[in-house]
Design a protein around this motif. Structure first.
Motif, mmCIF file in Angstrom:
data_model
loop_
_atom_site.group_PDB
_atom_site.id
_atom_site.type_symbol
_atom_site.label_atom_id
_atom_site.label_comp_id
_atom_site.label_asym_id
_atom_site.label_seq_id
_atom_site.Cartn_x
_atom_site.Cartn_y
_atom_site.Cartn_z
ATOM 1 N N VAL A 229 0.912 -1.312 0.208
ATOM 2 C CA VAL A 229 0.069 -0.112 -0.247
ATOM 3 C C VAL A 229 0.793 1.301 -0.045
ATOM 4 O O VAL A 229 1.592 1.557 0.814
ATOM 5 C CB VAL A 229 -0.816 -0.176 1.141
ATOM 6 N N SER A 230 0.623 2.100 -1.038
ATOM 7 C CA SER A 230 1.462 3.297 -1.102
ATOM 8 C C SER A 230 1.003 4.293 -2.011
ATOM 9 O O SER A 230 -0.084 3.756 -2.652
ATOM 10 C CB SER A 230 3.278 3.048 -1.476
ATOM 11 N N ILE A 231 1.531 5.539 -2.196
ATOM 12 C CA ILE A 231 1.039 6.436 -3.076
ATOM 13 C C ILE A 231 1.813 6.164 -4.420
ATOM 14 O O ILE A 231 3.200 5.361 -4.335
ATOM 15 C CB ILE A 231 1.253 7.784 -2.559
ATOM 16 N N SER B 49 4.150 20.879 0.161
ATOM 17 C CA SER B 49 4.409 19.481 0.146
ATOM 18 C C SER B 49 3.786 18.504 -0.393
ATOM 19 O O SER B 49 2.668 18.751 -0.749
ATOM 20 C CB SER B 49 4.782 19.162 1.537
ATOM 21 N N ILE B 50 4.276 17.129 -0.870
ATOM 22 C CA ILE B 50 3.377 16.195 -1.552
ATOM 23 C C ILE B 50 2.601 15.675 -0.154
ATOM 24 O O ILE B 50 3.226 15.316 0.738
ATOM 25 C CB ILE B 50 4.312 15.172 -2.181
ATOM 26 N N GLY B 51 1.197 15.760 -0.196
ATOM 27 C CA GLY B 51 0.520 15.280 0.819
ATOM 28 C C GLY B 51 0.288 13.722 0.882
ATOM 29 O O GLY B 51 -0.623 13.209 -0.169
ATOM 30 N N LYS C 81 6.229 8.428 -8.047
ATOM 31 C CA LYS C 81 6.759 9.009 -9.539
ATOM 32 C C LYS C 81 5.731 10.047 -9.616
ATOM 33 O O LYS C 81 6.140 11.219 -10.038
ATOM 34 C CB LYS C 81 6.892 7.809 -10.477
ATOM 35 N N ALA C 82 4.545 9.763 -9.858
ATOM 36 C CA ALA C 82 3.517 10.748 -10.191
ATOM 37 C C ALA C 82 3.529 11.912 -9.131
ATOM 38 O O ALA C 82 3.212 13.122 -9.879
ATOM 39 C CB ALA C 82 2.082 10.317 -10.081
ATOM 40 N N ALA C 83 3.720 11.677 -8.069
ATOM 41 C CA ALA C 83 3.951 12.772 -7.141
ATOM 42 C C ALA C 83 5.064 13.882 -7.346
ATOM 43 O O ALA C 83 4.716 14.873 -7.249
ATOM 44 C CB ALA C 83 3.714 12.204 -5.532
ATOM 45 N N PHE D 212 -2.617 10.896 -3.563
ATOM 46 C CA PHE D 212 -2.045 11.874 -2.675
ATOM 47 C C PHE D 212 -2.426 13.258 -3.021
ATOM 48 O O PHE D 212 -3.345 13.247 -4.182
ATOM 49 C CB PHE D 212 -0.355 11.965 -2.845
ATOM 50 N N ASP D 213 -2.061 14.361 -2.518
ATOM 51 C CA ASP D 213 -2.475 15.662 -3.012
ATOM 52 C C ASP D 213 -1.225 16.478 -2.851
ATOM 53 O O ASP D 213 -0.140 16.030 -2.235
ATOM 54 C CB ASP D 213 -3.914 16.161 -2.352
ATOM 55 N N MET D 214 -1.261 17.709 -3.331
ATOM 56 C CA MET D 214 -0.230 18.612 -3.402
ATOM 57 C C MET D 214 -0.978 19.693 -2.307
ATOM 58 O O MET D 214 -1.801 20.330 -2.653
ATOM 59 C CB MET D 214 0.112 19.179 -4.683
ATOM 60 N N VAL D 215 0.146 20.022 -1.589
ATOM 61 C CA VAL D 215 -0.190 21.178 -0.659
ATOM 62 C C VAL D 215 0.590 22.370 -0.867
ATOM 63 O O VAL D 215 1.769 22.198 -0.517
ATOM 64 C CB VAL D 215 -0.256 20.614 0.906
ATOM 65 N N PHE D 216 0.436 23.380 -1.422
ATOM 66 C CA PHE D 216 1.156 24.425 -1.444
ATOM 67 C C PHE D 216 0.976 25.397 -0.601
ATOM 68 O O PHE D 216 0.267 25.903 -0.075
ATOM 69 C CB PHE D 216 0.686 25.150 -3.058
#
Lengths: 334, 334
Positions: B160-162, B291-293, B165-167, B325-329
DNA sequence: CTGTTAGCGCGTTCAC
DNA sequence: GTGAACGCGCTAACAG
């Protein structure tokens, strides 16, 4: 091919000895002729035999496992203690069963029963609140319990911690020396003895020695979170005359620090902060936070070492160990 | 009075039934007459009987315990995953044996054997490096293993992971969009697939799509510590033209951030940073770090849930789960 | 020094 | 529905 569990009996047969002898070599019992030992060891290796710890536990009534109860492993303070515990535990061949209690009484009791069912040989308890029900359960346990990072104020259960009263006393003294007249005391729940009793006593002692009246309006009770620290900032900032604070938790202190700075309060020029525990957070923020240096890893390690002695029924000279702390002054104090 | 361990046999005698019947009610077997069940339960309560999990484990060959192997519990990322694991494990009545591996191969193998000896029903493995020896050991284990927070690049062990690479691809794209021409890639050991393979691939893909040549001088390999981040700052600052960095770890990113600022580099004006994992650190420092969430808690929780299915021999549609995942700017990017 | 014999506390057929 | 009996894998006396 699925590995059939091979037992001590298989080894005995293969090696042409009795299972008792195999048991002896496995357990390092000296009463085995070297030749026999060698032969048995060869078979063990050849068959890739691994003793079944569960069966061993049933027969010997020792599980070589200890239970660790803590509020929340994601809090750096507890994680650091846990690391110290685990390292020493491994050294003594013990494994650790972790249980997060969330400082919830019901959960703690449940978790304790769980641990006992698993026949743990000992328990290390971290957490600040100990209610009577839990205390009773600890006393009834036929397994030794050691407090790590706190002490049971009502009892004399074995413990390892620092002298929180003295630590806060020193911290507040520093703040007093720096000419602060109104110093806030900020902590998590005062219902927890470490806050409501020990730390607060240190605070009051320092004040009284400096002939400063104790003002309960300067005592702020909140949770140990960054967010609450931020929220508290405006309240602190609007409390007339307060120019410094002792904060009982690093995350909380960082929240306060950031909150104050966002309000335009300069640290340490306008406001000084000393926190407790000296986790890595304190040097990651700017200004870096002065803090009570709590030997977290060592606390866990020493607690585990103490527990091994207790489990081993060795005589221990002192069941309540106080570890030294130090004061680390950084940029949040003048 | 020392509580004599009371057994299922005592309950049987007191209740006037056989131990088989007691066992049935304890285990919720429906084949018990309600009256009998009630009577037995009363005796259980009266005698304060608690089943011995070790004996149960021996007889049933199930320990209701799982092993968790992680590099270091004091690293927030792993602690968060561990918390997710523990919560779900508790929900399913499993206990957790924690083992710190320090990413040391020998220790990992040793720890694995340990766990197997204790007859754990399953194992959750966290960590970024998996060498062949460990992989073999995992495959030979007759117990299910789930990777949490990483995947085994060489194998198809459940995980189980994100999508790292895409992140990283997204993160670097953001930096490219912000007109950065030279973007550094900073991570822990590249020997770990998560860095040297997945993340680096995301980085290179973003660059190539933007027609930017890959320059290996912009790839910095270090450890995941705050201190090394600080040290790296001067090196980064003196690397001509670099105006942004993707940093694979939050502590490392904070170190870099502070180091740069101490050198007079303004973030994000002169230098932009995006880190990975979005631990609480990212919002405690100033400027706050984009950060990458990474859904850390959920990763642990889902991994544990997957493990329960595997232990239960249920069919699982997908053994390699990728969480979003999401991107937190925040303030470290323009 | 080594083997025999009992359990440890419980789950689990198999008869009744 | 319920009980008797066996076995899980190993430790721990006790003989010899």
């Amino acid at each position: 091919m699925a590995k059939q569990t091979i037992t001590i009996y298989d080894v005995a047969r293969e090696a042409g000895v009795s299972m008792a002898t195999v048991s002896r070599v496995v357990n390092g019992n000296p009463n085995v002729k070297p030749v026999t030992r060698k032969k048995v060891n060869e078979v063990i290796e050849r068959l890739d035999y691994h003793p079944n710890a569960v069966a061993r536990g049933l027969a010997s009534k020792r599980s070589t496992t200890i239970g660790v109860i803590l509020p929340d492993i994601t809090q750096m303070f507890f994680a650091s203690l846990a690391r110290g515990i685990d390292d020493i535990a491994s050294m003594y061949k013990y494994n650790i069963i972790l249980e997060n209690s969330d400082e919830d009484v019901d959960k703690k009791v449940e978790v304790l029963e769980n641990l006992q069912a698993k026949q743990v040989d000992g328990i290390i308890y971290m957490g600040n609140a100990v209610d009577d029900r839990l205390r009773e359960a600890f006393k009834a346990a036929r397994t030794p319990v050691v407090f790590a990072g706190s002490v049971d104020d009502k009892n004399t259960l074995p413990s390892v911690s620092i002298d929180n009263k003295a630590a806060v006393y020193e911290a507040v003294n520093k703040l007093i020396d720096n000419k602060n007249k109104k110093i806030a005391f900020i902590s998590g729940p005062l219902s927890e003895p470490v806050n409501g009793k020990f730390r607060l006593e240190g605070y009051r002692l320092a004040l009284s020695e400096a002939k400063v009246d104790y003002d309960e309006n300067l005592v702020f009770e909140t949770s140990n979170t960054y967010e609450d620290g931020v929220k508290l900032a405006s309240e602190i900032a609007s409390t007339t005359g307060v120019t410094a604070a002792f904060v009982a938790n690093d995350s909380l202190a960082v929240g306060l620090l950031n909150g104050l700075q966002d309000l335009g309060v300069k640290v340490p020029e306008d406001f000084e902060i000393i926190s407790s525990n000296n986790t890595s957070l304190t040097k990651m923020v700017r200004p870096q936070i002065s803090s009570i240096g709590h030997p977290m890893y060592d606390t866990g390690a020493v607690a585990m070492r103490l527990l091994t002695k207790l489990m081993n029924k060795e005589e221990v000279e002192e069941r309540n160990i106080t570890l030294p702390f130090d004061m680390v002054f950084r940029q949040s104090t003048k």
